[in-house]
Structures are given as C-alpha cells and as structure tokens.
Design a protein around this motif. Structure first.
Motif, PDB file in Angstrom:
ATOM      1  N   PRO A   1      -8.070   7.810   9.249  1.00  0.00           N
ATOM      2  CA  PRO A   1      -9.524   8.276   8.780  1.00  0.00           C
ATOM      3  C   PRO A   1     -10.610   7.259   9.235  1.00  0.00           C
ATOM      4  N   GLN A   2     -10.326   6.022   9.103  1.00  0.00           N
ATOM      5  CA  GLN A   2     -11.427   5.003   9.538  1.00  0.00           C
ATOM      6  C   GLN A   2     -11.877   5.102  10.799  1.00  0.00           C
ATOM      7  N   LEU A   3     -10.988   5.157  11.832  1.00  0.00           N
ATOM      8  CA  LEU A   3     -11.451   5.321  13.007  1.00  0.00           C
ATOM      9  C   LEU A   3     -11.944   6.928  13.467  1.00  0.00           C
ATOM     10  N   GLY A   4     -11.562   7.716  12.743  1.00  0.00           N
ATOM     11  CA  GLY A   4     -12.063   9.132  12.851  1.00  0.00           C
ATOM     12  C   GLY A   4     -13.328   9.425  12.450  1.00  0.00           C
ATOM     13  N   GLN A   5     -13.701   8.687  11.367  1.00  0.00           N
ATOM     14  CA  GLN A   5     -15.082   8.987  10.656  1.00  0.00           C
ATOM     15  C   GLN A   5     -16.297   8.232  11.870  1.00  0.00           C
ATOM     16  N   ARG A   6     -15.763   7.255  12.769  1.00  0.00           N
ATOM     17  CA  ARG A   6     -16.458   6.787  13.737  1.00  0.00           C
ATOM     18  C   ARG A   6     -16.374   7.413  14.986  1.00  0.00           C
ATOM     19  N   GLY A   7     -15.579   8.554  14.940  1.00  0.00           N
ATOM     20  CA  GLY A   7     -15.388   9.371  16.270  1.00  0.00           C
ATOM     21  C   GLY A   7     -14.826   8.769  17.314  1.00  0.00           C
ATOM     22  N   LEU A   8     -13.946   8.009  17.107  1.00  0.00           N
ATOM     23  CA  LEU A   8     -13.022   7.346  18.139  1.00  0.00           C
ATOM     24  C   LEU A   8     -11.756   8.156  18.202  1.00  0.00           C
ATOM     25  N   ASN A   9     -10.867   8.148  19.235  1.00  0.00           N
ATOM     26  CA  ASN A   9      -9.709   8.978  19.552  1.00  0.00           C
ATOM     27  C   ASN A   9      -8.727   8.179  18.992  1.00  0.00           C
ATOM     28  N   VAL A  10      -8.305   8.802  17.949  1.00  0.00           N
ATOM     29  CA  VAL A  10      -7.223   7.685  17.188  1.00  0.00           C
ATOM     30  C   VAL A  10      -5.803   7.660  17.953  1.00  0.00           C
ATOM     31  N   ALA A  11      -5.484   8.416  18.451  1.00  0.00           N
ATOM     32  CA  ALA A  11      -4.101   8.397  19.254  1.00  0.00           C
ATOM     33  C   ALA A  11      -4.355   7.449  20.483  1.00  0.00           C
ATOM     34  N   ASN A  12      -5.398   7.511  21.168  1.00  0.00           N
ATOM     35  CA  ASN A  12      -5.507   6.427  22.363  1.00  0.00           C
ATOM     36  C   ASN A  12      -5.818   5.123  21.795  1.00  0.00           C
ATOM     37  N   PHE A  13      -6.316   4.818  20.347  1.00  0.00           N
ATOM     38  CA  PHE A  13      -6.431   3.388  19.975  1.00  0.00           C
ATOM     39  C   PHE A  13      -5.291   2.846  19.732  1.00  0.00           C
ATOM     40  N   CYS A  14      -4.233   3.719  18.929  1.00  0.00           N
ATOM     41  CA  CYS A  14      -3.168   3.478  18.290  1.00  0.00           C
ATOM     42  C   CYS A  14      -2.215   2.787  19.596  1.00  0.00           C
ATOM     43  N   LYS A  15      -2.124   3.739  20.584  1.00  0.00           N
ATOM     44  CA  LYS A  15      -1.643   3.343  21.842  1.00  0.00           C
ATOM     45  C   LYS A  15      -1.904   2.126  22.434  1.00  0.00           C
ATOM     46  N   GLU A  16      -3.141   1.973  22.656  1.00  0.00           N
ATOM     47  CA  GLU A  16      -3.838   0.605  23.144  1.00  0.00           C
ATOM     48  C   GLU A  16      -3.355  -0.412  22.097  1.00  0.00           C
ATOM     49  N   PHE A  17      -3.745  -0.258  21.166  1.00  0.00           N
ATOM     50  CA  PHE A  17      -3.224  -1.488  20.083  1.00  0.00           C
ATOM     51  C   PHE A  17      -1.723  -1.865  19.953  1.00  0.00           C
ATOM     52  N   ASN A  18      -1.074  -0.807  19.863  1.00  0.00           N
ATOM     53  CA  ASN A  18       0.356  -1.126  19.935  1.00  0.00           C
ATOM     54  C   ASN A  18       0.655  -1.876  21.418  1.00  0.00           C
ATOM     55  N   LYS A  19       0.500  -1.545  22.411  1.00  0.00           N
ATOM     56  CA  LYS A  19       0.554  -2.100  23.710  1.00  0.00           C
ATOM     57  C   LYS A  19      -0.019  -3.677  23.841  1.00  0.00           C
ATOM     58  N   GLU A  20      -1.086  -3.755  23.386  1.00  0.00           N
ATOM     59  CA  GLU A  20      -1.585  -5.178  23.067  1.00  0.00           C
ATOM     60  C   GLU A  20      -0.991  -6.103  22.308  1.00  0.00           C
ATOM     61  N   THR A  21      -0.352  -5.497  21.335  1.00  0.00           N
ATOM     62  CA  THR A  21       0.120  -6.574  20.138  1.00  0.00           C
ATOM     63  C   THR A  21       1.845  -6.428  20.480  1.00  0.00           C
ATOM     64  N   GLY A  22       2.393  -6.051  21.657  1.00  0.00           N
ATOM     65  CA  GLY A  22       3.659  -6.280  22.157  1.00  0.00           C
ATOM     66  C   GLY A  22       4.275  -7.601  22.063  1.00  0.00           C
ATOM     67  N   HIS A  23       3.362  -8.462  22.101  1.00  0.00           N
ATOM     68  CA  HIS A  23       3.797  -9.969  22.161  1.00  0.00           C
ATOM     69  C   HIS A  23       4.180 -10.557  20.923  1.00  0.00           C
ATOM     70  N   PHE A  24       3.787  -9.827  19.553  1.00  0.00           N
ATOM     71  CA  PHE A  24       3.871 -10.381  18.290  1.00  0.00           C
ATOM     72  C   PHE A  24       5.139  -9.736  17.864  1.00  0.00           C
ATOM     73  N   LYS A  25       5.742 -10.067  16.931  1.00  0.00           N
ATOM     74  CA  LYS A  25       6.737  -9.639  16.198  1.00  0.00           C
ATOM     75  C   LYS A  25       6.279  -8.389  15.556  1.00  0.00           C
ATOM     76  N   GLN A  26       7.096  -7.325  15.460  1.00  0.00           N
ATOM     77  CA  GLN A  26       6.638  -6.228  14.468  1.00  0.00           C
ATOM     78  C   GLN A  26       6.552  -6.323  13.134  1.00  0.00           C
ATOM     79  N   GLY A  27       5.118  -5.835  12.718  1.00  0.00           N
ATOM     80  CA  GLY A  27       4.833  -5.792  11.461  1.00  0.00           C
ATOM     81  C   GLY A  27       3.930  -7.049  10.860  1.00  0.00           C
ATOM     82  N   VAL A  28       3.737  -7.823  11.876  1.00  0.00           N
ATOM     83  CA  VAL A  28       2.947  -9.212  11.392  1.00  0.00           C
ATOM     84  C   VAL A  28       1.322  -8.624  11.158  1.00  0.00           C
ATOM     85  N   PRO A  29       0.761  -9.061  10.168  1.00  0.00           N
ATOM     86  CA  PRO A  29      -0.514  -8.405   9.877  1.00  0.00           C
ATOM     87  C   PRO A  29      -1.530  -9.272  10.698  1.00  0.00           C
ATOM     88  N   LEU A  30      -2.374  -8.598  11.575  1.00  0.00           N
ATOM     89  CA  LEU A  30      -3.222  -9.002  12.359  1.00  0.00           C
ATOM     90  C   LEU A  30      -4.772  -8.716  12.228  1.00  0.00           C
TER      91      LEU A  30
END
Length: 195
Positions: free
Chosen positions: A40-69
């Motif tokens: 909802p935070q991203l949607g309110q700003r008019g961003l494509n949420v699915a693309n954002f999530c895909k890009e974020f997950n790809k960029e954080t691939g070198h971190f251990k899963q679940g680390v708060p960033l």
C-alpha cells in the motif's frame, strides 16, 4: 434554499492527499512482497509494486534472508524511483553479535556482553551508510555504546572469558525462559477473564 445545497456540496469535497517523494522504511532482505505494509505504501505513490519487489529482492540477494534493511525510496514525478539500501539496522547487528533475541525487560537487566572489538567491527560496517560516511569511527562507536546501554548489552574493554561468557549465557537462557513462561501465564489468565 440554494445556500443550504451549496453548503452540503462543500462538505462532500474530498481533499486529495499528496504523499512525499521520499519513503523511508525497513524491508527484510529478499522478502519484499506486495502485502501490507509495503504494497500500500508503494501503491499510494503510484509505483509498480511487483517490479519494485522483484528488483529489491534481486539487489538484496547477497544478504541473509530476513535481515532488516533500512531503505530509502525516492519517487520521481514520472513514477520511477531511486532505491537506496543501507546496511542492516544497528540494533539487529548488536543483537546478532551478542547472540540475543531481544533487549532488556527491566531497567538494570544485562542481556548480553560485547567487547570494544565487536563494536569496532560493527562501526566499520555502519560507516558504509551514506548518512555516516563522514563520521569518524570513534564517534560511531560511541553511538553504538549508547545503543548497547539501551538494549541492555554490557560493553567490556577487555577480552571476554569463554567460560564466564558460557555461564552467563546459560543463566540468561534460564531467566528468559522464566520470563516467557510468566508472560504466557499472564496471557492465558487474561484470555480466561475475557471469555
């Protein structure tokens, strides 16, 4: 009569909320999803949420899963965005270094022990953040010591004795188990009162 109708129309006007261009949030590494609160935070700003999530997950691939960033998302008028991913949160790093799951429950409780060497290593990690790039390591270490006090972590200036540390951790585990049992009992008692 016309004035009453005009007053009713004015009451029904909807004010459009304009969200800021900068969104600061903590997202767990490799776990961004369109589910609340991020979607909802991203949607309110008019961003494509699915693309954002895909890009974020790809960029954080070198971190251990679940680390708060801590993440800063700058939204541009054409609905594109700049993504700045910082190093893991200070409290998470300190808890991991001390081997604890949660901070202190009472004022004078000590939940873990760290040495200045540990804090120096964490300070080197945190110095990579954009906000702390020009801050000396000594000052970052002082900030970390203050955070340790808040969490209930004892900072020692000499090396930790392994036997003493093991005894402390065993005693701490027993204390935490007792605290969790008390909390569960209180919760069960509260549930009995409400039913």
């Amino acid at each position: 009569m016309a004035s009453k109708g005009a007053a009713r129309v004015r009451k029904k006007e909807i004010v459009k909320v304009v969200h800021g261009a900068l969104l600061r949030t903590n997202i767990k590494a490799q776990m961004a999803s369109a589910a609340p609160p991020l979607g909802p935070q991203l949607g309110q700003r008019g961003l494509n949420v699915a693309n954002f999530c895909k890009e974020f997950n790809k960029e954080t691939g070198h971190f251990k899963q679940g680390v708060p960033l801590p993440t800063r998302i700058t939204v541009k008028p054409d609905r594109t965005y700049d993504l700045e991913i910082c190093t893991p949160t200070t409290t998470w790093l300190l808890k991991q270094a001390a081997g604890i799951g949660r901070g202190k429950a009472s004022k004078d409780e000590i939940v873990g022990k760290l040495t200045v060497k540990h804090l120096y290593e964490i300070a080197k990690i945190k110095s990579r953040d954009k906000a702390l790039q020009h801050v000396p390591l000594e000052q970052i270490c002082r900030m970390l010591i203050k955070t340790c006090r808040t969490l209930g972590i004892d900072v020692q200036y000499h090396d930790l004795d392994p036997v003493e540390l093991k005894e402390f951790l065993v005693a701490r585990k027993e204390k935490v188990d007792a605290q969790l049992k008390d909390l569960a009992d209180k919760k069960a008692a509260k549930m009995l009162r409400t039913t």
